[in-house]
Write a protein that holds these residues in place. Structure first.
Motif, PDB file in Angstrom:
ATOM      1  N   GLN A 137     -83.722  56.766  29.274  1.00 33.55           N
ATOM      2  CA  GLN A 137     -83.920  56.829  30.730  1.00 33.55           C
ATOM      3  C   GLN A 137     -82.673  56.368  31.477  1.00 33.55           C
ATOM      4  OE1 GLN A 137     -86.362  58.124  32.614  1.00 33.55           O
ATOM      5  NE2 GLN A 137     -87.229  58.874  30.705  1.00 33.55           N
ATOM      6  N   LYS A 138     -82.049  55.293  30.991  1.00 33.77           N
ATOM      7  CA  LYS A 138     -80.823  54.796  31.623  1.00 33.77           C
ATOM      8  C   LYS A 138     -79.710  55.833  31.522  1.00 33.77           C
ATOM      9  CE  LYS A 138     -81.614  49.856  31.010  1.00 33.77           C
ATOM     10  NZ  LYS A 138     -81.159  48.626  30.324  1.00 33.77           N
ATOM     11  N   ALA A 139     -79.605  56.477  30.380  1.00 32.76           N
ATOM     12  CA  ALA A 139     -78.583  57.502  30.189  1.00 32.76           C
ATOM     13  C   ALA A 139     -78.817  58.680  31.139  1.00 32.76           C
ATOM     14  CB  ALA A 139     -78.561  57.976  28.738  1.00 32.76           C
ATOM     15  N   LEU A 140     -80.066  59.066  31.314  1.00 37.17           N
ATOM     16  CA  LEU A 140     -80.374  60.151  32.244  1.00 37.17           C
ATOM     17  C   LEU A 140     -79.991  59.793  33.678  1.00 37.17           C
ATOM     18  CD1 LEU A 140     -83.860  61.485  31.063  1.00 37.17           C
ATOM     19  CD2 LEU A 140     -81.643  62.604  30.832  1.00 37.17           C
ATOM     20  N   GLU A 141     -80.264  58.541  34.049  1.00 37.73           N
ATOM     21  CA  GLU A 141     -79.968  58.096  35.410  1.00 37.73           C
ATOM     22  C   GLU A 141     -78.475  58.112  35.699  1.00 37.73           C
ATOM     23  OE1 GLU A 141     -81.821  54.271  35.706  1.00 37.73           O
ATOM     24  OE2 GLU A 141     -83.833  55.116  35.770  1.00 37.73           O
ATOM     25  N   THR A 142     -77.668  57.912  34.680  1.00 38.26           N
ATOM     26  CA  THR A 142     -76.222  57.869  34.874  1.00 38.26           C
ATOM     27  C   THR A 142     -75.536  59.149  34.396  1.00 38.26           C
ATOM     28  OG1 THR A 142     -75.887  56.771  32.735  1.00 38.26           O
ATOM     29  CG2 THR A 142     -76.166  55.351  34.677  1.00 38.26           C
ATOM     30  N   SER A 143     -76.329  60.145  34.080  1.00 43.77           N
ATOM     31  CA  SER A 143     -75.827  61.429  33.569  1.00 43.77           C
ATOM     32  C   SER A 143     -74.971  61.265  32.312  1.00 43.77           C
ATOM     33  CB  SER A 143     -75.032  62.155  34.656  1.00 43.77           C
ATOM     34  OG  SER A 143     -75.855  62.430  35.757  1.00 43.77           O
ATOM     35  N   SER A 144     -75.283  60.275  31.496  1.00 45.98           N
ATOM     36  CA  SER A 144     -74.584  60.046  30.238  1.00 45.98           C
ATOM     37  C   SER A 144     -75.141  60.962  29.148  1.00 45.98           C
ATOM     38  CB  SER A 144     -74.736  58.594  29.794  1.00 45.98           C
ATOM     39  OG  SER A 144     -74.161  57.723  30.727  1.00 45.98           O
ATOM     40  N   ASP A 145     -74.402  61.102  28.081  1.00 46.28           N
ATOM     41  CA  ASP A 145     -74.828  61.918  26.954  1.00 46.28           C
ATOM     42  C   ASP A 145     -76.006  61.244  26.245  1.00 46.28           C
ATOM     43  OD1 ASP A 145     -74.911  63.873  25.008  1.00 46.28           O
ATOM     44  OD2 ASP A 145     -73.383  62.910  23.776  1.00 46.28           O
ATOM     45  N   THR A 146     -77.044  62.006  25.990  1.00 44.36           N
ATOM     46  CA  THR A 146     -78.245  61.465  25.341  1.00 44.36           C
ATOM     47  C   THR A 146     -78.389  61.914  23.895  1.00 44.36           C
ATOM     48  OG1 THR A 146     -79.567  63.318  26.148  1.00 44.36           O
ATOM     49  CG2 THR A 146     -79.528  61.329  27.525  1.00 44.36           C
ATOM     50  N   ALA A 147     -77.446  62.675  23.378  1.00 46.34           N
ATOM     51  CA  ALA A 147     -77.574  63.268  22.042  1.00 46.34           C
ATOM     52  C   ALA A 147     -77.768  62.223  20.948  1.00 46.34           C
ATOM     53  CB  ALA A 147     -76.360  64.131  21.725  1.00 46.34           C
ATOM     54  N   ALA A 148     -77.013  61.135  20.992  1.00 40.81           N
ATOM     55  CA  ALA A 148     -77.130  60.098  19.958  1.00 40.81           C
ATOM     56  C   ALA A 148     -78.500  59.423  20.013  1.00 40.81           C
ATOM     57  CB  ALA A 148     -76.025  59.063  20.118  1.00 40.81           C
ATOM     58  N   ILE A 149     -78.989  59.198  21.208  1.00 42.44           N
ATOM     59  CA  ILE A 149     -80.298  58.567  21.369  1.00 42.44           C
ATOM     60  C   ILE A 149     -81.390  59.501  20.844  1.00 42.44           C
ATOM     61  CG2 ILE A 149     -81.967  57.665  23.044  1.00 42.44           C
ATOM     62  CD1 ILE A 149     -79.489  57.005  24.848  1.00 42.44           C
ATOM     63  N   VAL A 150     -81.299  60.762  21.195  1.00 41.52           N
ATOM     64  CA  VAL A 150     -82.278  61.748  20.736  1.00 41.52           C
ATOM     65  C   VAL A 150     -82.268  61.824  19.210  1.00 41.52           C
ATOM     66  CG1 VAL A 150     -82.826  64.214  20.728  1.00 41.52           C
ATOM     67  CG2 VAL A 150     -82.238  63.072  22.865  1.00 41.52           C
ATOM     68  N   SER A 151     -81.103  61.781  18.623  1.00 39.28           N
ATOM     69  CA  SER A 151     -80.975  61.833  17.163  1.00 39.28           C
ATOM     70  C   SER A 151     -81.634  60.621  16.499  1.00 39.28           C
ATOM     71  CB  SER A 151     -79.499  61.903  16.785  1.00 39.28           C
ATOM     72  OG  SER A 151     -79.346  61.886  15.396  1.00 39.28           O
ATOM     73  N   LYS A 152     -81.426  59.438  17.065  1.00 40.82           N
ATOM     74  CA  LYS A 152     -82.039  58.216  16.521  1.00 40.82           C
ATOM     75  C   LYS A 152     -83.564  58.277  16.635  1.00 40.82           C
ATOM     76  CE  LYS A 152     -78.160  55.201  17.661  1.00 40.82           C
ATOM     77  NZ  LYS A 152     -77.690  54.106  18.540  1.00 40.82           N
ATOM     78  N   LYS A 153     -84.042  58.748  17.773  1.00 36.30           N
ATOM     79  CA  LYS A 153     -85.490  58.854  17.967  1.00 36.30           C
ATOM     80  C   LYS A 153     -86.097  59.838  16.973  1.00 36.30           C
ATOM     81  CE  LYS A 153     -87.121  59.003  22.172  1.00 36.30           C
ATOM     82  NZ  LYS A 153     -87.347  59.304  23.604  1.00 36.30           N
ATOM     83  N   GLN A 154     -85.415  60.954  16.744  1.00 40.80           N
ATOM     84  CA  GLN A 154     -85.934  61.946  15.802  1.00 40.80           C
ATOM     85  C   GLN A 154     -85.960  61.393  14.381  1.00 40.80           C
ATOM     86  OE1 GLN A 154     -87.336  64.912  16.864  1.00 40.80           O
ATOM     87  NE2 GLN A 154     -88.159  64.758  14.794  1.00 40.80           N
ATOM     88  N   ALA A 155     -84.937  60.643  14.011  1.00 42.42           N
ATOM     89  CA  ALA A 155     -84.910  60.035  12.670  1.00 42.42           C
ATOM     90  C   ALA A 155     -86.089  59.083  12.493  1.00 42.42           C
ATOM     91  CB  ALA A 155     -83.591  59.300  12.453  1.00 42.42           C
ATOM     92  N   LEU A 156     -86.420  58.327  13.534  1.00 42.17           N
ATOM     93  CA  LEU A 156     -87.578  57.430  13.458  1.00 42.17           C
ATOM     94  C   LEU A 156     -88.883  58.211  13.362  1.00 42.17           C
ATOM     95  CD1 LEU A 156     -86.466  54.729  16.046  1.00 42.17           C
ATOM     96  CD2 LEU A 156     -86.850  54.360  13.597  1.00 42.17           C
ATOM     97  N   ARG A 157     -88.979  59.297  14.111  1.00 44.10           N
ATOM     98  CA  ARG A 157     -90.190  60.124  14.045  1.00 44.10           C
ATOM     99  C   ARG A 157     -90.361  60.769  12.674  1.00 44.10           C
ATOM    100  NH1 ARG A 157     -88.200  62.404  18.920  1.00 44.10           N
ATOM    101  NH2 ARG A 157     -89.033  61.280  20.689  1.00 44.10           N
ATOM    102  N   ASP A 158     -89.248  61.152  12.062  1.00 45.06           N
ATOM    103  CA  ASP A 158     -89.290  61.830  10.768  1.00 45.06           C
ATOM    104  C   ASP A 158     -89.501  60.879   9.586  1.00 45.06           C
ATOM    105  OD1 ASP A 158     -88.835  64.209  12.064  1.00 45.06           O
ATOM    106  OD2 ASP A 158     -86.695  64.291  11.589  1.00 45.06           O
ATOM    107  N   ALA A 159     -89.278  59.590   9.772  1.00 45.27           N
ATOM    108  CA  ALA A 159     -89.319  58.624   8.667  1.00 45.27           C
ATOM    109  C   ALA A 159     -90.615  58.654   7.847  1.00 45.27           C
ATOM    110  CB  ALA A 159     -89.029  57.215   9.176  1.00 45.27           C
ATOM    111  N   PRO A 160     -91.807  58.730   8.453  1.00 38.77           N
ATOM    112  CA  PRO A 160     -93.026  58.739   7.632  1.00 38.77           C
ATOM    113  C   PRO A 160     -93.199  59.996   6.777  1.00 38.77           C
ATOM    114  CG  PRO A 160     -93.557  58.108   9.875  1.00 38.77           C
ATOM    115  CD  PRO A 160     -92.136  58.596   9.873  1.00 38.77           C
ATOM    116  N   SER A 161     -92.515  61.065   7.129  1.00 33.94           N
ATOM    117  CA  SER A 161     -92.669  62.299   6.363  1.00 33.94           C
ATOM    118  C   SER A 161     -91.522  62.516   5.367  1.00 33.94           C
ATOM    119  CB  SER A 161     -92.782  63.493   7.304  1.00 33.94           C
ATOM    120  OG  SER A 161     -91.614  63.608   8.085  1.00 33.94           O
ATOM    121  N   ASP A 162     -90.748  61.473   5.117  1.00 27.28           N
ATOM    122  CA  ASP A 162     -89.636  61.573   4.163  1.00 27.28           C
ATOM    123  C   ASP A 162     -90.166  62.044   2.806  1.00 27.28           C
ATOM    124  OD1 ASP A 162     -87.627  60.935   2.188  1.00 27.28           O
ATOM    125  OD2 ASP A 162     -86.688  59.646   3.682  1.00 27.28           O
TER     126      ASP A 162
END
Length: 86
Positions: A35-60
């Protein structure tokens, strides 16, 4: 020879639950960062990648292929989940 056997199906489900519990506060922090990155128009790709890795962890796939407790415990990804509960 040990008489006590581990129910691997149940152990795998417990392991997945442990992952879900460990990732929950990390996802909350990443949501705030996002949310902070969106407010400042910063790149969110790294955050999205970390979130996806956490979501994928149980299905490893390593969880499904684990045949022993040791293999299952070794699957805990400390890089994204932090210290192992084991």
């Amino acid at each position: 020879m040990s008489i006590i056997k581990t129910n691997m199906a149940k152990a795998k489900e417990i392991h997945k639950t442990n992952i879900r519990v460990a990732r929950e506060p990390k996802l909350v922090v990443l949501d705030i960062e996002f949310q902070k990155a969106l407010e400042t128009s910063s790149d969110t790709a790294a955050i999205v990648s970390k979130k996806q890795a956490l979501r994928d962890a149980p299905s490893d796939s390593a969880i499904g292929s684990a045949t022993t407790e040791a293999e299952l415990k070794a699957q805990w990804n400390t890089t994204i989940l932090g210290d192992s509960p084991y």
